[in-house]
Design an enzyme around this catalytic site. Structure first.
Site, PDB file in Angstrom:
ATOM      1  N   SER A 150       0.852  -1.185   0.000  1.00 42.25           N
ATOM      2  CA  SER A 150       0.000   0.000   0.000  1.00 42.25           C
ATOM      3  C   SER A 150       0.890   1.239   0.000  1.00 42.25           C
ATOM      4  O   SER A 150       1.970   1.231   0.618  1.00 42.25           O
ATOM      5  CB  SER A 150      -0.879   0.024   1.250  1.00 42.25           C
ATOM      6  OG  SER A 150      -1.464   1.305   1.417  1.00 42.25           O
ATOM      7  N   TYR A 163      -2.128  -1.478  10.174  1.00 39.80           N
ATOM      8  CA  TYR A 163      -2.193  -2.084   8.828  1.00 39.80           C
ATOM      9  C   TYR A 163      -1.004  -1.643   7.984  1.00 39.80           C
ATOM     10  O   TYR A 163      -0.352  -2.468   7.325  1.00 39.80           O
ATOM     11  CB  TYR A 163      -3.526  -1.675   8.194  1.00 39.80           C
ATOM     12  CG  TYR A 163      -3.638  -1.747   6.693  1.00 39.80           C
ATOM     13  CD1 TYR A 163      -3.910  -2.959   6.042  1.00 39.80           C
ATOM     14  CD2 TYR A 163      -3.525  -0.599   5.904  1.00 39.80           C
ATOM     15  CE1 TYR A 163      -4.045  -3.010   4.658  1.00 39.80           C
ATOM     16  CE2 TYR A 163      -3.664  -0.642   4.530  1.00 39.80           C
ATOM     17  CZ  TYR A 163      -3.917  -1.847   3.911  1.00 39.80           C
ATOM     18  OH  TYR A 163      -4.058  -1.885   2.540  1.00 39.80           O
TER      19      TYR A 163
HETATM   20  N1  NAP Z   1      -8.342  -0.414  -2.511  1.00 37.67           N
HETATM   21  C1  NAP Z   1      -7.358   0.372  -2.123  1.00 37.67           C
HETATM   22  O1  NAP Z   1      -7.482   1.626  -2.119  1.00 37.67           O
HETATM   23  C2  NAP Z   1      -6.031  -0.209  -1.687  1.00 37.67           C
HETATM   24  C3  NAP Z   1      -5.003   0.683  -1.367  1.00 37.67           C
HETATM   25  C4  NAP Z   1      -3.771   0.184  -0.957  1.00 37.67           C
HETATM   26  C5  NAP Z   1      -3.572  -1.193  -0.905  1.00 37.67           C
HETATM   27  N2  NAP Z   1      -4.591  -2.041  -1.220  1.00 37.67           N
HETATM   28  C6  NAP Z   1      -4.323  -3.484  -1.147  1.00 37.67           C
HETATM   29  O2  NAP Z   1      -4.795  -4.122  -2.317  1.00 37.67           O
HETATM   30  C7  NAP Z   1      -5.132  -5.486  -2.017  1.00 37.67           C
HETATM   31  C8  NAP Z   1      -6.496  -5.811  -2.582  1.00 37.67           C
HETATM   32  O3  NAP Z   1      -7.439  -4.944  -2.005  1.00 37.67           O
HETATM   33  P1  NAP Z   1      -8.826  -4.586  -2.700  1.00 37.67           P
HETATM   34  O4  NAP Z   1      -8.995  -3.129  -2.534  1.00 37.67           O
HETATM   35  O5  NAP Z   1      -8.911  -5.188  -4.047  1.00 37.67           O
HETATM   36  O6  NAP Z   1      -9.833  -5.322  -1.687  1.00 37.67           O
HETATM   37  P2  NAP Z   1     -11.315  -5.881  -1.886  1.00 37.67           P
HETATM   38  O7  NAP Z   1     -11.970  -5.290  -3.069  1.00 37.67           O
HETATM   39  O8  NAP Z   1     -11.954  -5.732  -0.558  1.00 37.67           O
HETATM   40  O9  NAP Z   1     -11.050  -7.433  -2.211  1.00 37.67           O
HETATM   41  C9  NAP Z   1     -10.414  -8.224  -1.265  1.00 37.67           C
HETATM   42  C10 NAP Z   1     -10.289  -9.635  -1.813  1.00 37.67           C
HETATM   43  O10 NAP Z   1      -9.619 -10.427  -0.836  1.00 37.67           O
HETATM   44  C11 NAP Z   1     -10.470 -11.517  -0.449  1.00 37.67           C
HETATM   45  N3  NAP Z   1     -10.240 -11.770   0.968  1.00 37.67           N
HETATM   46  C12 NAP Z   1     -10.490 -10.936   2.007  1.00 37.67           C
HETATM   47  N4  NAP Z   1     -10.151 -11.519   3.162  1.00 37.67           N
HETATM   48  C13 NAP Z   1      -9.663 -12.748   2.841  1.00 37.67           C
HETATM   49  C14 NAP Z   1      -9.155 -13.819   3.606  1.00 37.67           C
HETATM   50  N5  NAP Z   1      -9.113 -13.768   4.945  1.00 37.67           N
HETATM   51  N6  NAP Z   1      -8.724 -14.917   2.961  1.00 37.67           N
HETATM   52  C15 NAP Z   1      -8.784 -14.999   1.610  1.00 37.67           C
HETATM   53  N7  NAP Z   1      -9.270 -14.019   0.830  1.00 37.67           N
HETATM   54  C16 NAP Z   1      -9.708 -12.908   1.447  1.00 37.67           C
HETATM   55  C17 NAP Z   1     -11.880 -11.033  -0.790  1.00 37.67           C
HETATM   56  O11 NAP Z   1     -12.786 -12.080  -1.023  1.00 37.67           O
HETATM   57  P3  NAP Z   1     -13.761 -12.643   0.158  1.00 37.67           P
HETATM   58  O12 NAP Z   1     -14.216 -11.467   0.975  1.00 37.67           O
HETATM   59  O13 NAP Z   1     -14.868 -13.332  -0.580  1.00 37.67           O
HETATM   60  O14 NAP Z   1     -12.903 -13.580   0.934  1.00 37.67           O
HETATM   61  C18 NAP Z   1     -11.623 -10.281  -2.080  1.00 37.67           C
HETATM   62  O15 NAP Z   1     -11.499 -11.171  -3.169  1.00 37.67           O
HETATM   63  C19 NAP Z   1      -4.993  -5.604  -0.498  1.00 37.67           C
HETATM   64  O16 NAP Z   1      -3.723  -6.166  -0.195  1.00 37.67           O
HETATM   65  C20 NAP Z   1      -5.040  -4.182   0.000  1.00 37.67           C
HETATM   66  O17 NAP Z   1      -4.384  -4.015   1.225  1.00 37.67           O
HETATM   67  C21 NAP Z   1      -5.809  -1.578  -1.617  1.00 37.67           C
END
Ligand code: NAP
Length: 269
Positions: A150, A163
């Site tokens: 992140s 986090y």
């Molecule tokens: N969005 C942002 O602005 C942002 C910014 C910085 C970094 N990130 C990073 O990007 C990555 C992806 O985030 P995103 O924004 O795409 O999140 P998201 O839309 O909430 O998707 C999260 C994914 O992870 C799965 N997941 C959640 N908890 C899990 C667990 N315990 N075991 C296995 N799968 C799990 C979810 O599916 P289920 O809920 O069905 O399990 C979903 O497929 C993360 O590492 C996050 O920290 C995101």
């Protein structure tokens, strides 16, 4: 003399990628792009029904995919994931450690031991354990690993300090693993997304906050999951074979504007 882009178009063809957290958000965008380029993809998430839908969408578009249900908090999860990939496709070329959650929202001062260890562990250990299992499963030379960190990993954040500490640790592990795996011809890199329009970041951008947050980003918009997926494909692809132990920040330039959210610095009305 060889053409510089020789092999570029079919680099992903016949290869196999594992992406955790691939049922929604950034992970879903990554598997979609990889499948279009000819890779077989292993999608992970906790909900088999949602995974089945995503797999069907990819197959309907001509791709090859399986969904492996599993929670990264489960100690058996890495073996299960790698085992399912090997038995279905017989190889692993790419690992994208993307799934993450935070067990604490608020000040570091207010975080208890359990939420602290859960948050730090969930942002580090599953990635390490999956890499260990993938290496044991025989990652070939030319493989690549991308860990999703992140932009907050390099920042002070008012409510996500635990986090982001987990993400900083993930980046440190990325550096060490790049050294350990480089001699095998395997690259290990990390990506720092800025604010991406997914459920995870919903509290920051949903509703009227989107406009205010967008104004703080030099590119004047929030990120789309495809912005991150494009960077992942670059790091997994043929043009990044000497990119190892690097962190790529993809945030529309937001990092250079400062760490606080629009709400906190009063831009949001
Ligand atoms: N969005 C942002 O602005 C942002 C910014 C910085 C970094 N990130 C990073 O990007 C990555 C992806 O985030 P995103 O924004 O795409 O999140 P998201 O839309 O909430 O998707 C999260 C994914 O992870 C799965 N997941 C959640 N908890 C899990 C667990 N315990 N075991 C296995 N799968 C799990 C979810 O599916 P289920 O809920 O069905 O399990 C979903 O497929 C993360 O590492 C996050 O920290 C995101």
């Amino acid at each position: 003399m060889g053409h510089v882009s020789e092999g570029v178009d079919d680099w992903f063809e016949g290869k196999v990628a594992i992406v955790t957290g691939a049922s929604r958000g950034i992970g879903r965008a990554v598997v979609g792009k990889l499948a279009v380029r000819g890779a077989s993809v292993v999608l992970n998430g906790r909900d088999q029904v949602v995974l089945d839908l995503a797999v069907k969408e990819i197959e309907d578009a001509g791709g090859s995919a399986i969904g492996v249900q599993g929670d990264f908090a489960d100690p058996e999860f890495p073996e299960k994931l790698i085992g399912a990939c090997q038995s279905e496709f017989g190889r692993i070329d790419f690992v994208v450690n993307n799934a993450a959650t935070s067990a604490h929202s608020g000040r570091v001062l207010d975080c208890g031991r359990e939420a602290f260890s859960k948050t730090i562990l969930s942002n580090t250990w599953p990635a390490v354990a999956i890499i260990q299992a993938a290496v044991a499963g025989g990652l070939p030379e030319g493989s690549s690993i991308v860990n999703i960190s992140s932009a907050g990993a390099q920042r002070v954040h008012e409510t996500a300090g635990v986090y982001t500490a987990g993400k900083s640790a993930l980046e440190s592990l990325t550096f060490t693993l790049s050294r350990e795996l480089g001699p095998r011809g395997v690259t290990v890199n990390a990506i720092e997304p800025g604010i991406i329009k997914t459920d995870l970041a919903g509290a920051i951008w949903k509703g009227e906050r989107e406009a205010a947050e967008s104004r703080l980003i030099p590119m004047q918009r929030l990120g789309d999951p495809s912005d991150i997926a494009n960077a992942v494909l670059y790091l997994l692809g043929p043009d990044a074979r000497w990119v190892n132990g690097s962190v790529l920040r993809i945030d529309g330039g937001r990092f250079h504007v400062g760490g606080e959210s629009a709400h906190k610095i009063g831009v949001f009305q």
